[in-house]
Motif scaffolding. Structure first.
Motif, PDB file in Angstrom:
ATOM      1  N   VAL A 101      -4.703   1.226  -7.090  1.00 31.11           N
ATOM      2  CA  VAL A 101      -5.240   2.457  -7.646  1.00 31.11           C
ATOM      3  C   VAL A 101      -4.464   2.796  -8.922  1.00 31.11           C
ATOM      4  N   LYS A 102      -4.854   3.869  -9.558  1.00 27.85           N
ATOM      5  CA  LYS A 102      -4.169   4.286 -10.786  1.00 27.85           C
ATOM      6  C   LYS A 102      -3.802   5.761 -10.685  1.00 27.85           C
ATOM      7  N   VAL A 117     -10.289   1.917 -10.377  1.00 29.69           N
ATOM      8  CA  VAL A 117      -9.719   1.288 -11.574  1.00 29.69           C
ATOM      9  C   VAL A 117     -10.779   0.388 -12.187  1.00 29.69           C
ATOM     10  N   LYS A 118     -10.833   0.340 -13.501  1.00 30.25           N
ATOM     11  CA  LYS A 118     -11.775  -0.560 -14.155  1.00 30.25           C
ATOM     12  C   LYS A 118     -11.417  -2.005 -13.834  1.00 30.25           C
ATOM     13  N   TYR A 142      -2.409   5.597  -1.814  1.00 31.02           N
ATOM     14  CA  TYR A 142      -1.957   6.608  -0.853  1.00 31.02           C
ATOM     15  C   TYR A 142      -3.184   7.077  -0.072  1.00 31.02           C
ATOM     16  N   PRO A 143      -3.108   7.166   1.246  1.00 34.06           N
ATOM     17  CA  PRO A 143      -1.965   6.777   2.070  1.00 34.06           C
ATOM     18  C   PRO A 143      -1.789   5.265   2.132  1.00 34.06           C
ATOM     19  N   LEU A 144      -0.591   4.860   2.517  1.00 35.59           N
ATOM     20  CA  LEU A 144      -0.313   3.448   2.779  1.00 35.59           C
ATOM     21  C   LEU A 144       0.307   3.406   4.184  1.00 35.59           C
ATOM     22  N   CYS A 145      -0.551   3.142   5.148  1.00 36.65           N
ATOM     23  CA  CYS A 145      -0.160   3.310   6.548  1.00 36.65           C
ATOM     24  C   CYS A 145       0.625   2.128   7.115  1.00 36.65           C
TER      25      CYS A 145
END
Length: 250
Positions: free
Chosen positions: A172-173, A210-211, A182-185
């Motif tokens: 992601v950006k 994100v492109k 986020y989240p990163l479980c």
């Protein structure tokens, strides 16, 4: 194979058009349903029944929120990983679902967009369950890969002939910088997923926020360096704040 990219409520929407019909690479958000239907009818000049398959890469509102409604309107089948069915189960799951819906509105506000209807059923009812390495029914040029970390059920979708991979929220950006989601479980699983995707040596990464990225190797290497050691999610954030306050009172 023709790829159409639509600007969704808070994410990109990827619609595939080929001789078998239309394939939606993610279930988008509830707020995107009318836009997808309008695009099929007005831009592609095709009936809604040409949408044959809706992939759900994971259960967050901008990836699964429109799936049930789109199925009802088009007759398309929903495909997902088996773990999607239990992600929001139970009291803790329903609480997480409500938080994720609220976060969707928060992101929309940051993007300058008004609050729209994004609530959706927390328990997905897929027609097709897919696991690592399976090909998509009717769209055999596409293959799914199990890439958990963001959740316990994330999948990525590869167009095998061109080696283009849709990874949803694997990257992601934030404030102009590419970062882990986020989240990163499940941080260990996330690192394994990055390594797995890197080994595939794909030509292009397509992300939900994100492109398209034409330098997958360097991006994935950077994500590995930035990947956290401990989970980063709602529950851990609350726990850290409570523990911090307790320590400050000692």
């Amino acid at each position: 194979m023709k790829l159409h990219t639509l600007s969704g409520y808070i994410q990109f929407i990827y619609l595939i058009e080929d001789e078998h019909g239309l394939l939606l690479l993610d279930g988008c958000s509830r707020a995107d349903v009318k836009k997808v239907c309008r695009f099929i009818l007005q831009e592609l000049k095709r009936p809604l029944s040409d949408l044959k398959l809706i992939m759900v890469t994971h259960m967050h509102p901008d990836h699964a929120g429109g799936a049930h409604k789109l199925r009802a309107l088009t007759g398309a089948k929903i495909a997902a990983h088996p773990n999607t069915r239990n992600w929001y189960a139970g009291l803790a799951g329903r609480t997480a679902h409500a938080i994720d819906v609220a976060l969707t509105w928060w992101v929309a506000g940051r993007l300058g967009k008004p609050k729209r209807k994004v609530w959706y059923p927390p328990l997905l009812q897929p027609d097709i369950l897919l696991t690592d390495g399976d090909r998509l029914p009717e769209f055999s040029d596409f293959q799914i890969f199990y890439t958990p970390g963001h959740t316990n059920h994330d999948i990525s979708v590869l167009h095998v002939p061109t080696k283009q991979l849709y990874v949803a929220d694997l990257v992601v950006k934030v404030k102009g910088e590419l970062v882990p989601p986020y989240p990163l479980c499940h941080p260990n699983q996330y690192k394994q997923s990055l390594t797995k995707v890197a080994a595939m040596q794909v030509n292009t990464l397509y992300c939900a926020h994100v492109k398209p990225l034409d330098n997958p190797a360097s991006v994935l290497a950077a994500m590995l360096e930035k990947a956290p050691t401990f989970p980063k999610n709602h529950w851990y954030s609350v726990k850290r704040r409570i523990m911090g306050k307790l320590r400050s009172k000692r």
